[in-house]
Write a protein that holds these residues in place. Sequence first.
Motif, short mmCIF file in Angstrom:
data_model
loop_
_atom_site.label_atom_id
_atom_site.label_comp_id
_atom_site.label_asym_id
_atom_site.label_seq_id
_atom_site.Cartn_x
_atom_site.Cartn_y
_atom_site.Cartn_z
N GLY A 24 0.78 -1.23 0.00
CA GLY A 24 0.00 0.00 0.00
C GLY A 24 0.81 1.27 0.00
O GLY A 24 0.53 2.18 0.78
N ALA A 25 1.84 1.35 -0.84
CA ALA A 25 2.64 2.57 -0.93
C ALA A 25 1.76 3.70 -1.48
O ALA A 25 1.29 3.63 -2.61
CB ALA A 25 3.86 2.36 -1.81
N LEU A 26 1.54 4.72 -0.68
CA LEU A 26 0.64 5.81 -1.04
C LEU A 26 1.39 7.00 -1.60
O LEU A 26 2.54 7.25 -1.25
CB LEU A 26 -0.15 6.27 0.19
CG LEU A 26 -1.08 5.24 0.81
CD1 LEU A 26 -1.73 5.82 2.06
CD2 LEU A 26 -2.13 4.78 -0.18
N ARG A 27 0.70 7.76 -2.44
CA ARG A 27 1.24 9.00 -3.00
C ARG A 27 0.09 10.00 -3.11
O ARG A 27 -1.08 9.64 -3.16
CB ARG A 27 1.81 8.77 -4.41
CG ARG A 27 2.95 7.79 -4.49
CD ARG A 27 4.22 8.36 -3.88
NE ARG A 27 5.33 7.46 -4.07
CZ ARG A 27 5.68 6.48 -3.26
NH1 ARG A 27 4.96 6.23 -2.18
NH2 ARG A 27 6.72 5.72 -3.50
N LEU A 28 0.46 11.28 -3.19
CA LEU A 28 -0.46 12.33 -3.59
C LEU A 28 -0.02 12.73 -4.98
O LEU A 28 1.12 13.13 -5.19
CB LEU A 28 -0.40 13.51 -2.61
CG LEU A 28 -0.83 13.17 -1.19
CD1 LEU A 28 -0.63 14.37 -0.28
CD2 LEU A 28 -2.28 12.70 -1.15
N ASP A 29 -0.91 12.59 -5.96
CA ASP A 29 -0.59 12.81 -7.37
C ASP A 29 -1.18 14.14 -7.82
O ASP A 29 -2.33 14.44 -7.51
CB ASP A 29 -1.15 11.64 -8.19
CG ASP A 29 -0.59 11.56 -9.60
OD1 ASP A 29 0.48 12.14 -9.84
OD2 ASP A 29 -1.22 10.91 -10.44
N PHE A 30 -0.38 14.92 -8.52
CA PHE A 30 -0.79 16.26 -8.96
C PHE A 30 -0.72 16.37 -10.48
O PHE A 30 0.10 15.72 -11.12
CB PHE A 30 0.10 17.33 -8.33
CG PHE A 30 -0.01 17.36 -6.83
CD1 PHE A 30 -1.00 18.09 -6.20
CD2 PHE A 30 0.86 16.62 -6.05
CE1 PHE A 30 -1.12 18.10 -4.83
CE2 PHE A 30 0.75 16.62 -4.66
CZ PHE A 30 -0.24 17.36 -4.06
#
Length: 84
Positions: free
Chosen positions: A34-40
């Motif tokens: 579950g490696a999370l990111r905030l994508d822009f």
Amino acid sequence: MAPLRPETDHHAIRRWTESHGGRPAKVDGDEGAGALRLDFEEPEPGLTEIDWPEFFEIFERRRLAVLLPDDRRSRCSAIVSRDG
């Protein structure tokens, strides 16, 4: 670079992310970890957009925090462990 402060409040993270044009995502092929990111802006290759409930379920299970800048204009952020 502006100083970053840890944030764990779901509403504050979502509000900050959406106000900067971002969305929650996780790394492709990383189902268990579950490696999370905030994508822009444009979707980044290798990331799959997920909904906020899934993001925060993984976020809490992994005891994560988002480092957010004090400078409201900056989009610099990081997702880190709460446990150091």
